[in-house]
Design an enzyme around this catalytic site. Structure first.
Site, mmCIF file in Angstrom:
data_model
loop_
_atom_site.group_PDB
_atom_site.id
_atom_site.type_symbol
_atom_site.label_atom_id
_atom_site.label_comp_id
_atom_site.label_asym_id
_atom_site.label_seq_id
_atom_site.Cartn_x
_atom_site.Cartn_y
_atom_site.Cartn_z
ATOM 1 N N TYR A 201 0.843 -1.211 0.000
ATOM 2 C CA TYR A 201 0.000 0.000 0.000
ATOM 3 C C TYR A 201 0.871 1.252 0.000
ATOM 4 C CZ TYR A 201 -3.321 3.520 1.740
ATOM 5 O OH TYR A 201 -4.089 4.656 1.895
ATOM 6 N N GLY B 243 -3.839 11.225 7.385
ATOM 7 C CA GLY B 243 -3.197 10.320 8.347
ATOM 8 C C GLY B 243 -4.108 9.160 8.688
HETATM 9 N N1 LIG Z 1 -8.827 6.218 5.796
HETATM 10 C C1 LIG Z 1 -7.594 6.654 5.944
HETATM 11 O O1 LIG Z 1 -7.071 6.691 7.067
HETATM 12 C C2 LIG Z 1 -6.797 7.123 4.787
HETATM 13 C C3 LIG Z 1 -7.220 7.005 3.480
HETATM 14 N N2 LIG Z 1 -6.437 7.466 2.447
HETATM 15 C C4 LIG Z 1 -6.846 7.352 1.062
HETATM 16 O O2 LIG Z 1 -8.053 8.092 0.871
HETATM 17 C C5 LIG Z 1 -8.856 7.460 -0.131
HETATM 18 C C6 LIG Z 1 -10.245 7.195 0.433
HETATM 19 O O3 LIG Z 1 -10.120 6.397 1.600
HETATM 20 P P1 LIG Z 1 -11.359 6.008 2.538
HETATM 21 O O4 LIG Z 1 -12.499 6.899 2.310
HETATM 22 O O5 LIG Z 1 -10.807 5.863 3.890
HETATM 23 O O6 LIG Z 1 -11.690 4.551 1.957
HETATM 24 P P2 LIG Z 1 -13.038 3.674 2.022
HETATM 25 O O7 LIG Z 1 -12.634 2.282 1.813
HETATM 26 O O8 LIG Z 1 -13.813 4.023 3.236
HETATM 27 O O9 LIG Z 1 -13.845 4.195 0.741
HETATM 28 C C7 LIG Z 1 -13.311 4.008 -0.549
HETATM 29 C C8 LIG Z 1 -14.406 4.099 -1.595
HETATM 30 O O10 LIG Z 1 -13.773 3.857 -2.860
HETATM 31 C C9 LIG Z 1 -14.542 2.906 -3.584
HETATM 32 N N3 LIG Z 1 -13.671 2.135 -4.475
HETATM 33 C C10 LIG Z 1 -12.734 1.209 -4.146
HETATM 34 N N4 LIG Z 1 -12.186 0.679 -5.241
HETATM 35 C C11 LIG Z 1 -12.766 1.284 -6.291
HETATM 36 C C12 LIG Z 1 -12.632 1.135 -7.697
HETATM 37 N N5 LIG Z 1 -11.793 0.255 -8.231
HETATM 38 N N6 LIG Z 1 -13.394 1.938 -8.491
HETATM 39 C C13 LIG Z 1 -14.270 2.814 -7.969
HETATM 40 N N7 LIG Z 1 -14.451 2.988 -6.639
HETATM 41 C C14 LIG Z 1 -13.712 2.217 -5.822
HETATM 42 C C15 LIG Z 1 -15.182 2.008 -2.527
HETATM 43 O O11 LIG Z 1 -16.335 1.352 -3.032
HETATM 44 C C16 LIG Z 1 -15.485 3.021 -1.425
HETATM 45 O O12 LIG Z 1 -16.758 3.603 -1.588
HETATM 46 C C17 LIG Z 1 -8.102 6.194 -0.535
HETATM 47 O O13 LIG Z 1 -7.360 6.449 -1.703
HETATM 48 C C18 LIG Z 1 -7.172 5.933 0.631
HETATM 49 O O14 LIG Z 1 -6.035 5.218 0.257
HETATM 50 C C19 LIG Z 1 -5.220 8.042 2.677
HETATM 51 C C20 LIG Z 1 -4.760 8.171 3.949
HETATM 52 C C21 LIG Z 1 -5.498 7.744 5.103
HETATM 53 C C1 LIG Z 2 -4.956 4.150 5.221
HETATM 54 C C2 LIG Z 2 -3.717 4.921 5.302
HETATM 55 O O1 LIG Z 2 -3.300 5.514 4.335
HETATM 56 C C3 LIG Z 2 -3.044 4.951 6.512
HETATM 57 C C4 LIG Z 2 -1.665 5.360 6.528
HETATM 58 O O2 LIG Z 2 -3.601 4.642 7.502
#
Ligand SMILES: NC(=O)C1=CN([C@@H]2O[C@H](COP(=O)(O)OP(=O)(O)OC[C@H]3O[C@@H](n4cnc5c(N)ncnc54)[C@H](O)[C@@H]3O)[C@@H](O)[C@H]2O)C=CC1
Ligand SMILES: CC(=O)C(C)=O
Length: 259
Positions: free
Chosen positions: A155, A186
């Site tokens: 990741y 974060g």
């Molecule tokens: N939650 C966290 O702590 C952090 C999240 N991020 C990044 O922020 C972004 C959003 O994260 P969250 O909202 O926490 O994730 P989440 O898992 O809660 O929501 C992600 C959404 O993206 C959709 N999704 C996944 N794969 C997909 C695809 N192939 N095509 C279209 N939609 C797709 C899912 O159905 C879901 O609705 C991600 O890129 C994640 O890596 C970055 C740092 C921290």
């Molecule tokens: C989901 C994610 O990016 C971390 C560092 O928690």
């Protein structure tokens, strides 16, 4: 830039950070195109935006499929009459010690987090150029795009790659007036972290909730991040106040990683 007639597309808008970004950009005055793999939550977010007087369209699409990303942008333009901001938010987490990452697992995380972001940058820039105007591209990076995290190696590699794509695209598209930046959250309390916590519990035997608490305890500002915290930075990166910012992957983590 008057935002009322501007169109923003947000991927992964059905829940978590993407939902928070979509609601915030709608409050800012953007017309919203929502994209996600899952249609039902998308409908709920669309209904929330409409109830608040916003204009919205939604589309089920997989960002790892290049054609579907191009089609989603065409859909946004056709339904909302323009296309100005692309938020490449959708992504997946993967918790696995380096020693155990399989070819299928690394392919999957790279296909969604890296290729999905690349297609989003490519397709958005092509549309801005075709329409003959500037545009803004905003990508989801992470603290894991600045530091490699144990058990999140694949990741982390995918998010380092998002930072590289953000820099390279910013350089390539600057002469067209297109800015490319990323937000680096974060520990955000979303479905993704529920999955990460559950997987850590499975791998290490830690009680459920302990890994999340441990990470939150390490945050200088003393609380977990919310989607609204992230959305406020995306609002800036999508709006006119950031016109002179490009190629940056900005940390918004309450004080975890310092650069
Ligand atoms: N939650 C966290 O702590 C952090 C999240 N991020 C990044 O922020 C972004 C959003 O994260 P969250 O909202 O926490 O994730 P989440 O898992 O809660 O929501 C992600 C959404 O993206 C959709 N999704 C996944 N794969 C997909 C695809 N192939 N095509 C279209 N939609 C797709 C899912 O159905 C879901 O609705 C991600 O890129 C994640 O890596 C970055 C740092 C921290
Ligand atoms: C989901 C994610 O990016 C971390 C560092 O928690």
């Amino acid at each position: 830039m008057a935002l009322e007639n501007k169109v923003a597309l947000v991927t992964g808008a059905g829940q978590g950070i993407g939902r928070g970004i979509a609601l915030r950009l709608a409050r800012d005055g953007f017309k919203l195109a929502l994209v996600d793999l899952k249609p039902e939550p998308l409908q709920q977010v669309a209904a929330e935006i409409m109830a608040a007087g916003g204009q919205v369209t939604s589309l089920e699409a997989d960002i790892s499929d290049r054609d579907q990303v191009y089609a989603a942008i065409d859909h946004a333009e056709a339904q909302l009459g323009g296309f100005d901001v692309m938020v490449n938010n959708a992504g997946i987490a993967q918790v696995q010690p380096i020693a155990e990452v399989t070819p299928e697992e690394i392919d999957k995380v790279m296909k969604i987090n890296v290729q999905g972001t690349l297609w989003g940058i490519q397709a958005a820039a092509a549309k801005f150029i075709q329409r003959g105007h500037k545009g803004k591209i905003v990508n989801a990076c992470s603290i894991a795009g600045h530091d490699g995290f144990a058990m999140l190696g694949a990741y982390s590699a995918s998010k380092f790659a998002v930072r590289a794509l953000t820099q390279a695209a910013a350089k390539e598209y600057a002469s067209r007036g297109i800015t490319v930046n990323a937000y680096c959250p974060g520990i955000v309390g979303t479905g993704m972290w529920e999955e990460i916590d559950a997987r850590f519990a499975e791998l290490t035997g830690a009680p459920k909730g302990e890994t999340f608490r441990k990470y939150v305890d390490g945050i200088a500002l003393g609380r977990a991040e919310t989607p609204d915290d992230v959305a406020s930075l995306v609002s800036y990166l999508a709006g006119p106040d950031s016109d002179y910012v490009t190629g940056q992957s900005i940390l918004i983590d309450g004080g975890i990683v310092y650069r």
